[in-house]
Motif scaffolding. Sequence first.
Motif, mmCIF file in Angstrom:
data_model
loop_
_atom_site.group_PDB
_atom_site.id
_atom_site.type_symbol
_atom_site.label_atom_id
_atom_site.label_comp_id
_atom_site.label_asym_id
_atom_site.label_seq_id
_atom_site.Cartn_x
_atom_site.Cartn_y
_atom_site.Cartn_z
ATOM 1 N N SER A 90 21.922 -8.504 47.767
ATOM 2 C CA SER A 90 22.075 -7.666 46.580
ATOM 3 C C SER A 90 20.793 -7.637 45.749
ATOM 4 O O SER A 90 20.394 -6.584 45.240
ATOM 5 N N VAL A 128 18.292 -5.445 47.575
ATOM 6 C CA VAL A 128 18.622 -4.029 47.411
ATOM 7 C C VAL A 128 18.282 -3.560 46.002
ATOM 8 O O VAL A 128 17.774 -2.446 45.812
ATOM 9 N N ASN A 184 19.699 -0.374 50.731
ATOM 10 C CA ASN A 184 20.656 -1.194 51.464
ATOM 11 C C ASN A 184 20.297 -1.226 52.948
ATOM 12 O O ASN A 184 20.264 -2.296 53.578
ATOM 13 N N HIS A 204 20.745 -9.710 55.052
ATOM 14 C CA HIS A 204 22.117 -9.215 55.015
ATOM 15 C C HIS A 204 23.059 -10.340 55.405
ATOM 16 O O HIS A 204 22.630 -11.409 55.861
#
Length: 288
Positions: free
Chosen positions: A124, A127, A236, A245
């Motif tokens: 997160s 991203v 993403n 990820h």
Amino acid sequence: MASDRLATELQSILLKRIEADQLVLPTLGAVALRVLEVLRDPEAGPKEAARVLERDPVLAARTLRAATSAAFAGGTKQITLREAIARIGTRALKTLLVEASAQKIFVSKNPQINETLVLLWEHSVAVAGLARDVLALVGGPDSESAYLAGLLHDVGKPVVATVLLELERQLSDVHQRNWIDSGQWIEVVGKVHRPVGVALAEKWQLPPVITASIRDSGEFNRDNRQSLANAVCFANALAKKNGIHAGAVDHGENDALLMIGRSALGITDEVVRTLTRGLRERITGLYE
């Protein structure tokens, strides 16, 4: 597949709870909420915000650390909390408060799930930074909001995890059934987390553009090429391409998203190299 059936059942449960206002969503911390209220007062300043912020040593320390970081040309000189707030500005402080509150959600008492949540948090953060930089490099509007949109694009996942743990207890106690493995867990939350993330953003009263980007960041909008949602969707895929990820990745599908995103946003090879240079190093150690 068992995970598909579970995802369908879980989404039905979550949507019903959200509609009936029965889904327990995390709230902003009391201090963070009060500081945000102070910052909405046009007559309030760093002094008033510092007076509230000093009640939370962790938030105060994060603010001081941010103000003395290279990003704000802070150097090593010791400064007061009031000076720190004045240096970083109200917008960056708001982002810091939401970031700190969101990070607390990515914690579980289940060690195996907690390991996955650490990976989700790192993803997160990656991203978030990529989405902000994407819009800044292509000249898109409101690149700072892209950071929060990216940071929160997966925030529904740990909330879904909580509900899954509740179902686990029910299955174990009533039906004596085994729990799904970590691979199935991440697959299920990936399928149903988005409406929960939207509900959380609304509960936190975040700007509608951020809420909309969480809802729409799963696919590209060709009519609004430089939207927050497009930046988050591309960021993403780029984070996944660089190995940041949790869970399995369909690399063919991910590469297709990167190709579409590059076309929609006007991203060149040089921009991609600039965005990803030192990406892993920038997010390492951010989960505290």
